[in-house]
Motif scaffolding. Sequence first.
Motif, PDB file in Angstrom:
ATOM      1  N   GLN A  25       0.814  -1.211   0.000  1.00  0.00           N
ATOM      2  CA  GLN A  25       0.000   0.000   0.000  1.00  0.00           C
ATOM      3  C   GLN A  25       0.851   1.265   0.000  1.00  0.00           C
ATOM      4  N   ASP A  26       1.926   1.235   0.757  1.00  0.00           N
ATOM      5  CA  ASP A  26       2.798   2.413   0.840  1.00  0.00           C
ATOM      6  C   ASP A  26       4.130   2.184   0.131  1.00  0.00           C
ATOM      7  N   ASN A  27       4.241   1.090  -0.593  1.00  0.00           N
ATOM      8  CA  ASN A  27       5.508   0.753  -1.236  1.00  0.00           C
ATOM      9  C   ASN A  27       5.206  -0.056  -2.494  1.00  0.00           C
ATOM     10  N   SER A  28       5.749   0.369  -3.617  1.00  0.00           N
ATOM     11  CA  SER A  28       5.439  -0.282  -4.896  1.00  0.00           C
ATOM     12  C   SER A  28       6.387  -1.434  -5.207  1.00  0.00           C
ATOM     13  N   ILE A  29       7.104  -1.898  -4.206  1.00  0.00           N
ATOM     14  CA  ILE A  29       8.118  -2.927  -4.444  1.00  0.00           C
ATOM     15  C   ILE A  29       7.524  -4.237  -4.951  1.00  0.00           C
ATOM     16  N   PHE A  30       6.260  -4.519  -4.568  1.00  0.00           N
ATOM     17  CA  PHE A  30       5.651  -5.789  -4.950  1.00  0.00           C
ATOM     18  C   PHE A  30       4.771  -5.687  -6.208  1.00  0.00           C
ATOM     19  N   ASN A  31       4.691  -4.514  -6.810  1.00  0.00           N
ATOM     20  CA  ASN A  31       3.764  -4.331  -7.933  1.00  0.00           C
ATOM     21  C   ASN A  31       4.043  -5.285  -9.090  1.00  0.00           C
ATOM     22  N   GLY A  32       5.308  -5.455  -9.422  1.00  0.00           N
ATOM     23  CA  GLY A  32       5.681  -6.354 -10.521  1.00  0.00           C
ATOM     24  C   GLY A  32       5.287  -7.789 -10.224  1.00  0.00           C
ATOM     25  N   GLU A  33       5.532  -8.204  -8.979  1.00  0.00           N
ATOM     26  CA  GLU A  33       5.188  -9.560  -8.573  1.00  0.00           C
ATOM     27  C   GLU A  33       3.671  -9.768  -8.580  1.00  0.00           C
ATOM     28  N   ILE A  34       2.944  -8.739  -8.172  1.00  0.00           N
ATOM     29  CA  ILE A  34       1.478  -8.816  -8.162  1.00  0.00           C
ATOM     30  C   ILE A  34       0.944  -9.006  -9.580  1.00  0.00           C
ATOM     31  N   ARG A  35       1.496  -8.242 -10.538  1.00  0.00           N
ATOM     32  CA  ARG A  35       1.046  -8.358 -11.926  1.00  0.00           C
ATOM     33  C   ARG A  35       1.294  -9.763 -12.476  1.00  0.00           C
ATOM     34  N   LYS A  36       2.463 -10.322 -12.144  1.00  0.00           N
ATOM     35  CA  LYS A  36       2.783 -11.678 -12.598  1.00  0.00           C
ATOM     36  C   LYS A  36       1.806 -12.696 -12.009  1.00  0.00           C
ATOM     37  N   LEU A  37       1.506 -12.536 -10.709  1.00  0.00           N
ATOM     38  CA  LEU A  37       0.574 -13.459 -10.058  1.00  0.00           C
ATOM     39  C   LEU A  37      -0.835 -13.333 -10.637  1.00  0.00           C
ATOM     40  N   GLU A  38      -1.248 -12.108 -10.958  1.00  0.00           N
ATOM     41  CA  GLU A  38      -2.578 -11.899 -11.544  1.00  0.00           C
ATOM     42  C   GLU A  38      -2.679 -12.553 -12.917  1.00  0.00           C
ATOM     43  N   GLN A  39      -1.590 -12.497 -13.689  1.00  0.00           N
ATOM     44  CA  GLN A  39      -1.578 -13.159 -14.990  1.00  0.00           C
ATOM     45  C   GLN A  39      -1.658 -14.674 -14.833  1.00  0.00           C
ATOM     46  N   LYS A  40      -0.911 -15.190 -13.843  1.00  0.00           N
ATOM     47  CA  LYS A  40      -0.957 -16.632 -13.575  1.00  0.00           C
ATOM     48  C   LYS A  40      -2.340 -17.052 -13.080  1.00  0.00           C
ATOM     49  N   LEU A  41      -2.964 -16.170 -12.291  1.00  0.00           N
ATOM     50  CA  LEU A  41      -4.306 -16.462 -11.777  1.00  0.00           C
ATOM     51  C   LEU A  41      -5.305 -16.567 -12.921  1.00  0.00           C
ATOM     52  N   ASP A  42      -5.221 -15.641 -13.885  1.00  0.00           N
ATOM     53  CA  ASP A  42      -6.129 -15.689 -15.035  1.00  0.00           C
ATOM     54  C   ASP A  42      -5.962 -16.987 -15.815  1.00  0.00           C
ATOM     55  N   LYS A  43      -4.715 -17.403 -16.022  1.00  0.00           N
ATOM     56  CA  LYS A  43      -4.451 -18.648 -16.750  1.00  0.00           C
ATOM     57  C   LYS A  43      -4.957 -19.856 -15.959  1.00  0.00           C
ATOM     58  N   LEU A  44      -4.785 -19.825 -14.641  1.00  0.00           N
ATOM     59  CA  LEU A  44      -5.240 -20.926 -13.797  1.00  0.00           C
ATOM     60  C   LEU A  44      -6.760 -21.049 -13.846  1.00  0.00           C
ATOM     61  N   LYS A  45      -7.454 -19.903 -13.784  1.00  0.00           N
ATOM     62  CA  LYS A  45      -8.909 -19.921 -13.863  1.00  0.00           C
ATOM     63  C   LYS A  45      -9.378 -20.535 -15.179  1.00  0.00           C
ATOM     64  N   GLN A  46      -8.760 -20.103 -16.277  1.00  0.00           N
ATOM     65  CA  GLN A  46      -9.139 -20.634 -17.584  1.00  0.00           C
ATOM     66  C   GLN A  46      -8.924 -22.140 -17.640  1.00  0.00           C
ATOM     67  N   LYS A  47      -7.814 -22.598 -17.084  1.00  0.00           N
ATOM     68  CA  LYS A  47      -7.498 -24.032 -17.100  1.00  0.00           C
ATOM     69  C   LYS A  47      -8.487 -24.823 -16.240  1.00  0.00           C
ATOM     70  N   VAL A  48      -8.699 -24.362 -14.999  1.00  0.00           N
ATOM     71  CA  VAL A  48      -9.567 -25.096 -14.069  1.00  0.00           C
ATOM     72  C   VAL A  48     -10.994 -25.154 -14.598  1.00  0.00           C
ATOM     73  N   TYR A  49     -11.520 -24.014 -15.051  1.00  0.00           N
ATOM     74  CA  TYR A  49     -12.920 -23.970 -15.455  1.00  0.00           C
ATOM     75  C   TYR A  49     -13.170 -24.558 -16.839  1.00  0.00           C
ATOM     76  N   SER A  50     -12.106 -24.791 -17.616  1.00  0.00           N
ATOM     77  CA  SER A  50     -12.278 -25.434 -18.924  1.00  0.00           C
ATOM     78  C   SER A  50     -12.158 -26.948 -18.825  1.00  0.00           C
ATOM     79  N   GLU A  51     -11.739 -27.457 -17.671  1.00  0.00           N
ATOM     80  CA  GLU A  51     -11.533 -28.897 -17.493  1.00  0.00           C
ATOM     81  C   GLU A  51     -12.461 -29.482 -16.426  1.00  0.00           C
ATOM     82  N   LEU A  52     -13.593 -28.844 -16.200  1.00  0.00           N
ATOM     83  CA  LEU A  52     -14.515 -29.304 -15.172  1.00  0.00           C
ATOM     84  C   LEU A  52     -15.139 -30.644 -15.547  1.00  0.00           C
TER      85      LEU A  52
END
Length: 316
Positions: A25-52
């Motif tokens: 919140q007061d430090n942008s040090i994790f912003n890059g890592e957050i973006r990477k995790l959000e991209q991985k999260l989107d891919k994970l959602k697509q994978k999980v919900y396409s293989e139900l």
Amino acid sequence: MDILPHEKPIQEYIKTIEHLKKQSQDNSIFNGEIRKLEQKLDKLKQKVYSELTPWQRIMICRHPSRPHAVDFFKSMCENFTELAGDRNFRDDHALVGGLATIGGNKCVVIGQEKGNDTESRVYRNFGMLNPEGFRKSLRLMKLAEKFHLPVVSFLDTPGAYPGLGAEERGQGWAIAHNLREMSRIKTPIIVVVIGEGCSGGALGMGVGDTIGMLEHSYYSVISPEGCASILWKNPSKNIEAATSLKLNSENLLELKIIDAIINEPLGGAHHDPQQTFQNVKQFILDQCNVLRPIPLPLLIEQRYLKFRQMGQYIES
């Protein structure tokens, strides 16, 4: 919100991302890592919900937060006047129906309602109709016929109530009577499967000119647990039964049991109810426009042929 077993990996990613966002919140040090995790999260959602699997989709269909008939009425109808009673025995609270306006179209809506907490589920009898519920729905459909209004029927039930009192009051007869009368009611009937569509409890309100089905709903002659109990004498075989019954929307569309699949938000209707309401509303409005110009004698004949042509067999 209740987390389904197949969603646990997704939830872990979400928790990690939320934790990092609080830390940064007061430090942008994790912003890059957050973006990477959000991209991985989107891919994970697509994978999980396409293989139900079929069983995982049934779990989505039964999710406690999945919107029910009353939620659809509140969100889709510009106005709704509830009507009660079967004029014979009593009002069945598992069946909600009345006069409504959807997108400027006056109609009669009827829906099987399960309730959303312990008190309302008991009040609604968990969406299981008694004979008076089927008589109530037919009374409303006859009202629609009298005033030349289309009928919109929402299916969401684990089955008709199997209690002694229901059988004494003619449960089987009430369902059979609805099947006969719905096949010849002289007004358009639009059926939407929004959750569980189980056995005669669903079919007793499911004869229509067009049948749409939410993507993760299921429509079957019996529940997977009931099927497993009969075929394997073991309810724990429900996963195998769910696969064998071919009860998911794409199976039923291929078999011509339903006419259209209505898309749900990624992961199920409970993730974005408003989008679900909008998709169902658009389906209803489209079907009203298609069915309205059809002459009534032709409409009834097409409805009859629709159900006569269901089922395939091979002669040796």
